[in-house]
Design an enzyme around this catalytic site. Sequence first.
Site, PDB file in Angstrom:
ATOM      1  N   CYS A  25       6.904   3.226  -4.797  1.00  0.00           N
ATOM      2  CA  CYS A  25       6.032   2.052  -5.021  1.00  0.00           C
ATOM      3  C   CYS A  25       5.025   1.937  -3.862  1.00  0.00           C
ATOM      4  CB  CYS A  25       6.892   0.796  -5.112  1.00  0.00           C
ATOM      5  SG  CYS A  25       5.954  -0.697  -5.356  1.00  0.00           S
TER       6      CYS A  25
ATOM      7  N   TRP B  11       2.440   4.605  -4.215  1.00  0.00           N
ATOM      8  CA  TRP B  11       1.497   4.296  -5.301  1.00  0.00           C
ATOM      9  C   TRP B  11       0.259   3.590  -4.740  1.00  0.00           C
ATOM     10  CZ3 TRP B  11      -0.528  -0.378  -6.871  1.00  0.00           C
ATOM     11  CH2 TRP B  11      -1.236  -0.371  -8.065  1.00  0.00           C
ATOM     12  N   HIS B  12       0.458   2.813  -3.683  1.00  0.00           N
ATOM     13  CA  HIS B  12      -0.670   2.058  -3.139  1.00  0.00           C
ATOM     14  C   HIS B  12      -1.704   2.944  -2.465  1.00  0.00           C
ATOM     15  CE1 HIS B  12       2.141  -1.293  -3.730  1.00  0.00           C
ATOM     16  NE2 HIS B  12       1.054  -2.027  -3.821  1.00  0.00           N
ATOM     17  N   GLY B  13      -1.342   4.148  -2.121  1.00  0.00           N
ATOM     18  CA  GLY B  13      -2.330   5.032  -1.522  1.00  0.00           C
ATOM     19  C   GLY B  13      -1.677   6.253  -0.913  1.00  0.00           C
TER      20      GLY B  13
ATOM     21  N   PHE C  42      -6.355   1.099  -4.941  1.00  0.00           N
ATOM     22  CA  PHE C  42      -5.052   1.662  -5.292  1.00  0.00           C
ATOM     23  C   PHE C  42      -5.098   2.304  -6.674  1.00  0.00           C
ATOM     24  CE2 PHE C  42      -3.824  -2.247  -2.734  1.00  0.00           C
ATOM     25  CZ  PHE C  42      -3.992  -1.578  -1.546  1.00  0.00           C
TER      26      PHE C  42
END
Lengths: 463, 395
Positions: free
Chosen positions: A322, A325-327, A463
């Site tokens: 997770c 996923w943001h970067g 993102f």
Amino acid sequence: MLFNSLGFLYGFLPATYLAFWRVTGKAQRWMVLAIGGYVFYSFWNYKFCALMLFSTGVSYLAGLALLRWQSPRLRRWCVVVPVCADLAVLGFFKYGNFMAGNINAVTSWLGGRSSLPILDIVLPVGISFYTFHTITYVIDAYRGVITPTRNFFKYAAYVSMFPQLVAGPIVRYRQIEQDFENVDRAHETANADTGWSFFVVGLVEKVLIADTIASIIDPALARYSQLSTVDAWLVVLGFAYQVYFDFAGYSDMAVGLGHLFGFRIPQNFNSPYKSADIADMWRRWHISLSSFFRDYLYIPLGGSRGGRLLTYRNLMFTMVLCGLWHGASWIYVVFGAYQGLLLILNSMVKGTWERLPLAARRIGTFGLWVVGLAIFRSTGFPMAGAMLQRMFTWHAGTTGIVGGTVLIGMLTVAAGLAHFAPNSFEMHHRWSPGWVGAMAVLFGLGLFMLYGSRPAPYLYFQF
Amino acid sequence: MGQPTTHRPVWRLGRVIPCLLVVVFLADLVSRVPSIDPLTFRAWEAMSRNRPPGAAFEPNRRYVNARAYGDLASFGNLPAMRQYRPEVFTTDALGFRNPPHVLGGEVSAILIGDSFAVGSGVSDDETLSSRLTKITGCVVYNAGSDLGRVVPKEVLALARRLHLRNHLVMRLYAEDAAVPPMPTRRERLLWDLEARMPARLRALIGRLRGLAAVGPLQVLSGRAVKALEDDRILPNRYAGYVVRATLDNGDPMLFQASEVNNFYRRREVRLDYWQWLRDTLRPAGFDLLVVLVPSKYTVYRPFLVDQRPGPGAGADYLDRLEQDLRAAGIPVLNLTPLISAEAARDLRHDRYLYWLDDIHWNARGIALAAGAIRERWPLADAPCSTTLSRAVEKP
């Protein structure tokens, strides 16, 4: 094109709105939405429309195949192929250079030679969101949760529906299928009040609160090594409210726009800063993303069914992904690991924690979240280390932040709204004339601000 | 989705917000029709707003502002740094900055270049072309433009419209300007198309582009935001566009951030544009003179209290360009030594050759440059009716 831009408010929205309500048939409205979505997307980079079309086409065909084939082996392929294709595209654009850089570094550290090229890749905006839309569609179709559609425009309209296209929420097909089916029976004015109410709330959150806070904390964060302890806390608190009102504002605008077109986009933020523990926080924060990871990763991994250690492993693995996923950055991995650790600790001390007064639990949860955001906002480990050091060891000095007084005022307002006020889904959206006037004034103020400065992009676009 | 109710109040968001949007949109549209002159801080924006395609500025216009101020004070949102001065800016029928009667008379030379040639920040009688006209007695036509292109075809087209007595083109090149790239085929086609358009159509397109480009609401809102972002109430987000420095005598001076960065980076000298310009003008009988203007930072950096240590990698850019132009046989005058020396002398008397709050040179700087140009290429030594080719070659 941003929701908080004049081009959107004066051009795209009225044109799409008029076209949508001018036609009456289901198929025509799906077509208007699908074409509108691609036009909306093309304002960023029209070349990437082909990528979205590819992703849409592959998952649509997989849906048709799932309708046709009953053989478990063939059905598995119908999931594996589109999901792998989606993840491959996402992986290439979002994580390609990150992986190549890390492989090169590790190989070099081991004494070997690897020179995987670092490509000049532009990350297509919204790819993380529409990829997840198509993945949920295919998996839900495989699981029998939904019946795949045979109509390509209906499916294309679902994937490219502009309110949720570039920064979510990650609306699952089953959550919105009914509205798509009844799109020809939707009434233009039935939900206009609610739609505009959500939109105005979102615009105010974004333009007047989040952007104002950002204008103060961004320059302060640029010289993070000079911040005093008080300043460091003020700035990180500022970021905590900025990121909330930025994304919650965007989500509210998306929900409002959905209403204007007869769609009920589900809630994405349920007053997360009223959470009593970190698990509660993740049930309230970016609900569509956290529930995606819960339903499509954590539970398939075994969830909490396999004993403590397996549960902890699943929690940590899910939260690290997770975070990633943001970067494509190790700082997001650390952020995810920190959240995973908090969730594990929460599960270990749940009984003791719950005996604390509610206010203490809320303050504690928010404090732990804010510390995580200090990592999240950092551009790298040196900055994260320096910020945490300044927050937790005493560095004297009064507030040297330019606009510090405004920041304190904004933090007070933001804290009041985030911790004590009802969220947009708790509002009734039936306003008295006085409130309508007040909201119109706030909207007008936001509009006036949009004239004078370039619209600030939403944090979650990256993102 | 729910069905509409039968009794719907008038004061509801579903009606008020769309109405508000329509009203603001219409107000924005209507407010764009009148002139925006009262809202501008200098002539440049007002004069280029309704510029027809291919023209430098809006033709046949006169702009008067008793309290104009510099671009850097505006870009950097630094009102305390403003140097107020009167500005009069007049354009002729072709859209260039000249008195209208120039088109009817004889012209001795054409001055081309960017905002330094136009004379941004000074009044009509203080521009380089006006100064040269005054001190040489020969009319120099100001064909300066901010279009970022100076192409021989357009210069020749302009020359055909003027009563030229001498085939002389002066190209002013400011240090920080990018050397224009050779135009692509597409650009040339587009420019040809623009040139062939009827004047009325071009004027209409210019007007429409002006209406679309900027409106008073934008200007007013921008000013309101800037007023709040004063580095006290809110951080000044525009401050990064300029560098504020202090001179030896204690006076503050503004520089464009890119100008400072240019000074510290190595810039390659490329001659292809200059040779193309010279080689295209020559068959038509035109002589090309190049005048190199140093940037404000190049001139005043030695007198700054807190100057960045070390020599700038781009400090000798104009010197190298001058040498290469000379080697290529293109007459060139580098104003750097003269302006630098004069700036040092002037500084002792708190006088300047560039505006403190602007990228550009002021009337003193322009007058100095005009004198140097006249000394090097004495237009008045030769009768205006003869070609100046020989005068140009004079050492």
